[in-house]
Design a protein around this motif. Structure first.
Motif, PDB file in Angstrom:
ATOM      1  N   UNK A 288     -16.420 -49.571 -11.520  1.00 14.00           N
ATOM      2  CA  UNK A 288     -16.996 -49.396 -10.189  1.00 14.00           C
ATOM      3  C   UNK A 288     -16.490 -48.138  -9.505  1.00 14.00           C
ATOM      4  N   UNK A 289     -15.200 -47.848  -9.634  1.00 15.29           N
ATOM      5  CA  UNK A 289     -14.644 -46.674  -8.942  1.00 15.29           C
ATOM      6  C   UNK A 289     -15.230 -45.380  -9.479  1.00 15.29           C
ATOM      7  N   UNK A 290     -15.366 -45.275 -10.785  1.00 20.56           N
ATOM      8  CA  UNK A 290     -15.945 -44.068 -11.378  1.00 20.56           C
ATOM      9  C   UNK A 290     -17.392 -43.884 -10.936  1.00 20.56           C
ATOM     10  N   UNK A 291     -18.132 -44.980 -10.915  1.00 16.40           N
ATOM     11  CA  UNK A 291     -19.544 -44.910 -10.530  1.00 16.40           C
ATOM     12  C   UNK A 291     -19.682 -44.524  -9.062  1.00 16.40           C
ATOM     13  N   UNK A 292     -18.879 -45.149  -8.199  1.00 14.36           N
ATOM     14  CA  UNK A 292     -18.899 -44.789  -6.784  1.00 14.36           C
ATOM     15  C   UNK A 292     -18.539 -43.324  -6.579  1.00 14.36           C
ATOM     16  N   UNK A 293     -17.518 -42.882  -7.281  1.00 17.88           N
ATOM     17  CA  UNK A 293     -17.062 -41.497  -7.119  1.00 17.88           C
ATOM     18  C   UNK A 293     -18.134 -40.509  -7.546  1.00 17.88           C
ATOM     19  N   UNK A 294     -18.815 -40.804  -8.624  1.00 18.12           N
ATOM     20  CA  UNK A 294     -19.844 -39.876  -9.111  1.00 18.12           C
ATOM     21  C   UNK A 294     -20.978 -39.727  -8.106  1.00 18.12           C
ATOM     22  N   UNK A 295     -21.389 -40.825  -7.505  1.00 14.56           N
ATOM     23  CA  UNK A 295     -22.467 -40.751  -6.508  1.00 14.56           C
ATOM     24  C   UNK A 295     -21.982 -40.113  -5.213  1.00 14.56           C
ATOM     25  N   UNK A 296     -20.722 -40.346  -4.868  1.00 10.47           N
ATOM     26  CA  UNK A 296     -20.161 -39.726  -3.667  1.00 10.47           C
ATOM     27  C   UNK A 296     -20.126 -38.204  -3.807  1.00 10.47           C
ATOM     28  N   UNK A 297     -19.712 -37.714  -4.960  1.00  8.45           N
ATOM     29  CA  UNK A 297     -19.651 -36.271  -5.178  1.00  8.45           C
ATOM     30  C   UNK A 297     -21.011 -35.608  -4.972  1.00  8.45           C
ATOM     31  N   UNK A 298     -22.045 -36.268  -5.459  1.00 17.73           N
ATOM     32  CA  UNK A 298     -23.390 -35.706  -5.357  1.00 17.73           C
ATOM     33  C   UNK A 298     -24.086 -36.104  -4.058  1.00 17.73           C
ATOM     34  N   UNK A 299     -23.307 -36.689  -3.146  1.00 17.28           N
ATOM     35  CA  UNK A 299     -23.782 -37.025  -1.795  1.00 17.28           C
ATOM     36  C   UNK A 299     -25.029 -37.903  -1.823  1.00 17.28           C
ATOM     37  N   UNK A 300     -25.004 -38.868  -2.722  1.00 16.26           N
ATOM     38  CA  UNK A 300     -26.120 -39.802  -2.770  1.00 16.26           C
ATOM     39  C   UNK A 300     -26.021 -40.773  -1.598  1.00 16.26           C
ATOM     40  N   UNK A 301     -27.130 -41.044  -0.906  1.00 19.48           N
ATOM     41  CA  UNK A 301     -27.087 -41.911   0.281  1.00 19.48           C
ATOM     42  C   UNK A 301     -26.700 -43.358  -0.002  1.00 19.48           C
ATOM     43  N   UNK A 302     -26.673 -43.760  -1.257  1.00 18.66           N
ATOM     44  CA  UNK A 302     -26.290 -45.133  -1.587  1.00 18.66           C
ATOM     45  C   UNK A 302     -24.795 -45.383  -1.406  1.00 18.66           C
ATOM     46  N   UNK A 303     -24.007 -44.300  -1.356  1.00 15.76           N
ATOM     47  CA  UNK A 303     -22.560 -44.447  -1.290  1.00 15.76           C
ATOM     48  C   UNK A 303     -22.003 -43.735  -0.064  1.00 15.76           C
ATOM     49  N   UNK A 304     -21.289 -44.496   0.736  1.00 16.35           N
ATOM     50  CA  UNK A 304     -20.620 -43.950   1.907  1.00 16.35           C
ATOM     51  C   UNK A 304     -19.275 -44.619   2.086  1.00 16.35           C
ATOM     52  N   UNK A 305     -18.677 -44.461   3.243  1.00 15.23           N
ATOM     53  CA  UNK A 305     -17.342 -45.016   3.486  1.00 15.23           C
ATOM     54  C   UNK A 305     -17.315 -46.529   3.309  1.00 15.23           C
ATOM     55  N   UNK A 306     -18.343 -47.209   3.784  1.00 14.25           N
ATOM     56  CA  UNK A 306     -18.399 -48.663   3.673  1.00 14.25           C
ATOM     57  C   UNK A 306     -18.342 -49.103   2.220  1.00 14.25           C
ATOM     58  N   UNK A 307     -19.135 -48.454   1.373  1.00 11.86           N
ATOM     59  CA  UNK A 307     -19.195 -48.824  -0.058  1.00 11.86           C
ATOM     60  C   UNK A 307     -17.897 -48.464  -0.776  1.00 11.86           C
ATOM     61  N   UNK A 308     -17.296 -47.332  -0.396  1.00  7.91           N
ATOM     62  CA  UNK A 308     -16.035 -46.926  -1.014  1.00  7.91           C
ATOM     63  C   UNK A 308     -14.942 -47.934  -0.692  1.00  7.91           C
ATOM     64  N   UNK A 309     -14.856 -48.356   0.557  1.00 10.16           N
ATOM     65  CA  UNK A 309     -13.827 -49.317   0.941  1.00 10.16           C
ATOM     66  C   UNK A 309     -14.063 -50.676   0.284  1.00 10.16           C
ATOM     67  N   UNK A 310     -15.322 -51.066   0.155  1.00  9.27           N
ATOM     68  CA  UNK A 310     -15.622 -52.320  -0.541  1.00  9.27           C
ATOM     69  C   UNK A 310     -15.184 -52.235  -1.997  1.00  9.27           C
ATOM     70  N   UNK A 311     -15.363 -51.057  -2.594  1.00 11.41           N
ATOM     71  CA  UNK A 311     -14.923 -50.856  -3.970  1.00 11.41           C
ATOM     72  C   UNK A 311     -13.421 -50.975  -4.115  1.00 11.41           C
TER      73      UNK A 311
END
Length: 223
Positions: free
Chosen positions: A98-121
């Motif tokens: 999960x952390x790798x997947x979240x990080x990859x989308x965060x780097x590319x600024x995908x709207x599916x991942x933000x602070x809320x999703x990172x903290x949940x991860x």
């Protein structure tokens, strides 16, 4: 870049086996964690000024978003989309990727991942860490609870540490300690770290992941 293009699956993203036909362009569908690592590599390549094909990026991001479940877990791979409630696709089975997947989308600024999703991860990583640990150093992949593979262990901690770098204040202090503790206590008597007995390179790759993880958890407090 040549290898990433050559081994991209026929629908985008990356896998690491082609059990089906052994085609030049892999015929099997991508895994979430393989695609995550590929997306991080492409982002870093682009920052370094390399010419990264936009279509390759777009296909990988599309596949990654497709593998993200409503509960924040990620499918093992696109080919398991018809069994989203299989043990390995549940949050406890996904905790190592999960952390790798979240990080990859965060780097590319995908709207599916933000602070809320990172903290949940991070909350998932801390709460269900035992299920990640149970797979560590087992000789057979996926024979632990929720089909957790041993080689998720330091892979998962490394990408969690990459996310720690973006946290601030108490949250960073808390999760830097959680991630670092999961590494420090498993150092071997010879100074190495390893999670899966993979031929003769398990200690080099395990130690490299561990050191890169600890470096990112030992940060100067953010202002």
């Amino acid at each position: 870049m040549d290898r990433l293009g050559r081994y991209e699956t026929y629908m985008g993203g990356w896998n690491y086996y082609d059990f089906d036909v052994g085609a030049a362009s892999p015929s099997m569908e991508p895994t979430s964690f393989g695609t995550a690592a590929g997306l991080v590599a492409l982002w870093e390549a682009k920052q370094a000024g390399l010419n990264v094909p936009q279509k390759m990026i777009d296909r990988a991001i599309h596949r990654m978003v497709e593998m993200r479940l409503p509960n924040g877990a990620y499918l093992y791979g696109v080919d398991s989309r018809y069994v989203p409630r299989a043990a390995f696709n549940l949050p406890r089975g996904s905790v190592g990727r999960t952390q790798a997947c979240n990080f990859s989308l965060l780097l590319w600024q995908n709207p599916k991942i933000g602070e809320k999703e990172i903290m949940a991860g991070f909350e998932l990583f801390e709460k269900e860490h035992d299920f990640l640990q149970m797979g560590r150093q087992r000789p057979i992949p996926h024979d632990s609870w929720y089909a957790t593979a041993p080689y998720y262990y330091y892979f998962g901690h490394y990408y969690a540490a990459r996310l720690v770098e973006g946290l601030k204040g108490d949250a960073r202090d808390k999760y830097a300690k959680v991630v670092a503790d999961g590494v420090l206590k498993y150092q071997e008597s010879d100074g190495s770290w390893w999670d899966f007995p993979m031929w003769d390179f398990h200690k080099p790759y395990g130690t490299a992941f561990a050191v890169m993880t600890l470096l990112r958890c030992n940060l100067t407090p953010a202002k």
